[in-house]
Enzyme design. Structure first.
Site, PDB file in Angstrom:
ATOM      1  N   ARG A   7      -4.691  -5.157  -2.287  1.00 50.08           N
ATOM      2  CA  ARG A   7      -5.816  -4.253  -2.687  1.00 50.08           C
ATOM      3  C   ARG A   7      -6.997  -4.831  -3.471  1.00 50.08           C
ATOM      4  O   ARG A   7      -8.212  -4.842  -3.522  1.00 50.08           O
ATOM      5  CB  ARG A   7      -5.403  -2.969  -3.315  1.00 50.08           C
ATOM      6  CG  ARG A   7      -4.718  -2.008  -2.432  1.00 50.08           C
ATOM      7  CD  ARG A   7      -3.841  -0.932  -3.127  1.00 50.08           C
ATOM      8  NE  ARG A   7      -2.793  -1.633  -4.013  1.00 50.08           N
ATOM      9  CZ  ARG A   7      -1.762  -1.277  -4.643  1.00 50.08           C
ATOM     10  NH1 ARG A   7      -1.426   0.151  -4.636  1.00 50.08           N
ATOM     11  NH2 ARG A   7      -1.113  -1.819  -5.239  1.00 50.08           N
ATOM     12  N   LYS A  38      15.339  -0.472  -9.178  1.00 43.72           N
ATOM     13  CA  LYS A  38      14.150   0.559  -8.971  1.00 43.72           C
ATOM     14  C   LYS A  38      14.793   1.749  -8.592  1.00 43.72           C
ATOM     15  O   LYS A  38      15.622   2.027  -7.810  1.00 43.72           O
ATOM     16  CB  LYS A  38      13.556  -0.167  -7.678  1.00 43.72           C
ATOM     17  CG  LYS A  38      12.387  -1.100  -7.766  1.00 43.72           C
ATOM     18  CD  LYS A  38      11.429  -1.310  -6.799  1.00 43.72           C
ATOM     19  CE  LYS A  38      10.457  -1.959  -7.008  1.00 43.72           C
ATOM     20  NZ  LYS A  38       9.673  -2.636  -5.645  1.00 43.72           N
ATOM     21  N   HIS A  54      -0.831   1.915   3.463  1.00 44.06           N
ATOM     22  CA  HIS A  54       0.230   1.318   4.459  1.00 44.06           C
ATOM     23  C   HIS A  54      -0.012   1.555   5.714  1.00 44.06           C
ATOM     24  O   HIS A  54       0.204   0.539   6.455  1.00 44.06           O
ATOM     25  CB  HIS A  54       1.557   2.112   3.942  1.00 44.06           C
ATOM     26  CG  HIS A  54       1.852   1.851   2.623  1.00 44.06           C
ATOM     27  ND1 HIS A  54       2.411   2.792   1.641  1.00 44.06           N
ATOM     28  CD2 HIS A  54       2.376   0.779   1.949  1.00 44.06           C
ATOM     29  CE1 HIS A  54       2.872   2.283   0.662  1.00 44.06           C
ATOM     30  NE2 HIS A  54       2.747   1.044   0.624  1.00 44.06           N
ATOM     31  N   SER A  95       1.263   4.252  -4.060  1.00 50.61           N
ATOM     32  CA  SER A  95       2.375   5.303  -3.925  1.00 50.61           C
ATOM     33  C   SER A  95       2.491   5.883  -5.303  1.00 50.61           C
ATOM     34  O   SER A  95       2.785   7.199  -5.437  1.00 50.61           O
ATOM     35  CB  SER A  95       3.657   4.809  -3.444  1.00 50.61           C
ATOM     36  OG  SER A  95       3.443   4.075  -2.339  1.00 50.61           O
TER      37      SER A  95
HETATM   38  O1  PNS Z   1       6.368  -1.697  -2.031  1.00 49.40           O
HETATM   39  P1  PNS Z   1       6.701  -2.869  -3.172  1.00 49.40           P
HETATM   40  O2  PNS Z   1       7.472  -2.016  -4.155  1.00 49.40           O
HETATM   41  O3  PNS Z   1       5.465  -3.717  -3.701  1.00 49.40           O
HETATM   42  O4  PNS Z   1       7.742  -3.582  -2.274  1.00 49.40           O
HETATM   43  C1  PNS Z   1       8.542  -4.780  -2.938  1.00 49.40           C
HETATM   44  C2  PNS Z   1       9.433  -5.442  -2.231  1.00 49.40           C
HETATM   45  C3  PNS Z   1      10.446  -4.418  -1.462  1.00 49.40           C
HETATM   46  C4  PNS Z   1       8.719  -6.141  -0.950  1.00 49.40           C
HETATM   47  C5  PNS Z   1      10.084  -6.601  -2.991  1.00 49.40           C
HETATM   48  O5  PNS Z   1      10.492  -5.758  -4.089  1.00 49.40           O
HETATM   49  C6  PNS Z   1      11.516  -7.167  -2.158  1.00 49.40           C
HETATM   50  O6  PNS Z   1      11.293  -8.158  -1.347  1.00 49.40           O
HETATM   51  N1  PNS Z   1      12.511  -6.943  -2.572  1.00 49.40           N
HETATM   52  C7  PNS Z   1      13.852  -7.463  -2.057  1.00 49.40           C
HETATM   53  C8  PNS Z   1      14.522  -8.255  -2.764  1.00 49.40           C
HETATM   54  C9  PNS Z   1      14.209  -9.769  -2.880  1.00 49.40           C
HETATM   55  O7  PNS Z   1      14.013 -10.252  -1.805  1.00 49.40           O
HETATM   56  N2  PNS Z   1      13.688 -10.371  -3.890  1.00 49.40           N
HETATM   57  C10 PNS Z   1      13.043 -11.797  -4.212  1.00 49.40           C
HETATM   58  C11 PNS Z   1      11.700 -11.965  -3.735  1.00 49.40           C
HETATM   59  S1  PNS Z   1      10.719 -12.088  -5.018  1.00 49.40           S
END
Ligand code: PNS
Length: 161
Positions: free
Chosen positions: A92, A43, A18, A130
């Site tokens: 990645r 989550k 990150h 993570s």
């Molecule tokens: O680090 P991560 O867990 O891969 O991040 C995922 C994240 C937080 C970017 C994603 O879950 C997110 O955007 N959550 C917010 C809810 C949202 O907007 N969902 C619709 C998009 S598909």
């Protein structure tokens, strides 16, 4: 162009991968807002919002144009509220692609003006996530070299037996 980029994620916890993306994005965009997704029913995080915010606060210090925020609800709504039309995501491996493709496509459906920009993670961090950091810490393994040095103690403390 004067671009504020949003770098969203769970950052549970932030890894060196990150940090690599944060540093590189800070050179490409005028401002980068590292945006931590808030805890939700769907989550479960090992670290609270406050802990994730504090940890990211420590590691962005070298980058004056980078800030940290938390967000709930839709990412696109948060990006709009910050006047940002760019989402940054690190990629990645091919295994990341399907999930990222679905998210980027859905975000585009929700907000046509917002672009997702992918940055390839530096090769030395391809294996890092993570989840794997948490597994090693949970099993009392050494996470030095996986998370930024300032975070090693914070992460280890969370999993102390
Ligand atoms: O680090 P991560 O867990 O891969 O991040 C995922 C994240 C937080 C970017 C994603 O879950 C997110 O955007 N959550 C917010 C809810 C949202 O907007 N969902 C619709 C998009 S598909």
């Amino acid at each position: 162009m004067d671009i504020t980029a949003i770098y969203p994620g769970s950052f549970d916890p932030a890894t060196l991968g990150h940090l690599d993306i944060i540093g590189r994005a800070s050179k490409l965009f005028e401002r980068v807002v590292v945006s931590i997704s808030e805890s939700s029913n769907t989550k479960r995080f090992a670290f609270s919002e406050e802990q994730r915010l504090a940890m990211l606060g420590k590691i962005i210090k070298p980058f004056p144009n980078v800030s940290v925020a938390t967000f709930g609800g839709l990412l696109t709504a948060f990006a709009r509220s910050r006047g940002s039309a760019v989402l940054v995501r690190g990629l990645r491996a091919i295994s990341d692609f399907e999930y990222e493709f679905q998210m980027a496509s859905m975000n585009r459906y929700l907000a046509k003006e917002i672009e997702t920009v992918f940055m390839m993670t530096s090769p030395k961090y391809h294996y890092l996530s993570s989840s794997i950091v948490k597994e090693i810490a949970r099993l009392q393994g050494d996470i030095t070299g996986l998370v930024p040095p300032e975070l090693v103690e914070d992460v280890q403390a969370q999993f102390q037996l």
